[in-house]
Design an enzyme around this catalytic site. Sequence first.
Site, PDB file in Angstrom:
ATOM      1  N   GLU A  10       0.819  -1.219   0.000  1.00 39.39           N
ATOM      2  CA  GLU A  10       0.000   0.000   0.000  1.00 39.39           C
ATOM      3  C   GLU A  10       0.847   1.261   0.000  1.00 39.39           C
ATOM      4  OE1 GLU A  10      -0.519   2.115   2.910  1.00 39.39           O
ATOM      5  OE2 GLU A  10       0.999   1.054   4.041  1.00 39.39           O
ATOM      6  N   HIS A 314      -3.279  -2.863   3.026  1.00 40.54           N
ATOM      7  CA  HIS A 314      -2.655  -2.322   4.231  1.00 40.54           C
ATOM      8  C   HIS A 314      -2.197  -3.459   5.133  1.00 40.54           C
ATOM      9  CE1 HIS A 314      -2.275   1.002   7.224  1.00 40.54           C
ATOM     10  NE2 HIS A 314      -2.329   1.756   6.151  1.00 40.54           N
TER      11      HIS A 314
END
Length: 346
Positions: A10, A314
């Site tokens: 990410e 994430h």
Amino acid sequence: MIELDGSAGEGGGQILRSGLALSMCTGQPLRITRIRAKRPKPGLMRQHLACVQAAQTVCDAVVHGAELGSSTLSFEPGAVRAGDYRFVVGTAGSCTLVLQTVLPALMRASAASRVELSGGTHNPMAPPVHFIQRCFAPLLARLGVQLQLSLGRHGFYPAGGGEAVALITPPEEGRLQPFDLMERGERREGYAECLTPGLPRHVASRELQALGAALGWSGDQLRELPARQNEGPGNALMATLAYEQVTELVTAFGEKGRSADSVAAAVVAEVRAFQRSAGAVGPHLADQWALPLALAVVDSGHPARYTLTELTEHARSNFGVIEAFLPVACTMDRLEGGWAVTIRPR
């Protein structure tokens, strides 16, 4: 030295924060390049620099590249010291992200610590203080760590000015004890709260009314939270879902030009998605829970598992940082209605 590519996955600040936390916990030096390369404004912003400076203070680290806009950082940790600390983020930079950076090291220190934090307590890009209090801290307690987080003053974007104090007490036996978190258990309660300091009272009423109508909540389930003196302006609508094993908190933030119905709809959509899923924890807690659980796996030598509603990029990035520092393997398996993560020694 552990080398991390800040553009991996990410490509945001979580790679930096987890890297700093694990460097302190393990004593391994860290070098990270291309920090936040996938963000519109790459490099160290003010709140990320606050995380670096807090970590440096806690372990007396030798640091190079700690300046605004820097895309490369080296961090050589010293011994972690329990103590009484105060960290000022400035503007609305997140207090909770600074806390999450130093917490893993302080919860494994030789004594309790007190951490005063000043900055943003409620902003869209970080877990609000209420999330840490209700969702994260109770799980830490099951590992053996006591985290008491008190809120003195709300801090919203862009002014900030929030105040919070964290009391961190490591396990009495000195080692974290992992556990499996596979189910939520029975639902105990659900309720919504609205913060609107510095705004007209009808904003909270309209948001709560819209949320209540959509979810079938009423009465004491819909609560307007009082503002403290000189707070705001700011608006956060929060829905808390408390279960036997875990609590989830969903938050949406109001802003100029955004209607009350839109704020409520955002919360309702996330609440319904969580209720439809079979995972024990939501996407935000799934990411945050991995690091302390991995430390507990290392301490005990035993694997641990948990289920989650959604596997985000994430979270995948965080697993990669954890595996770079710790002798563990993180595996992810698709389940009906969610995912299962297993962290095992290697």
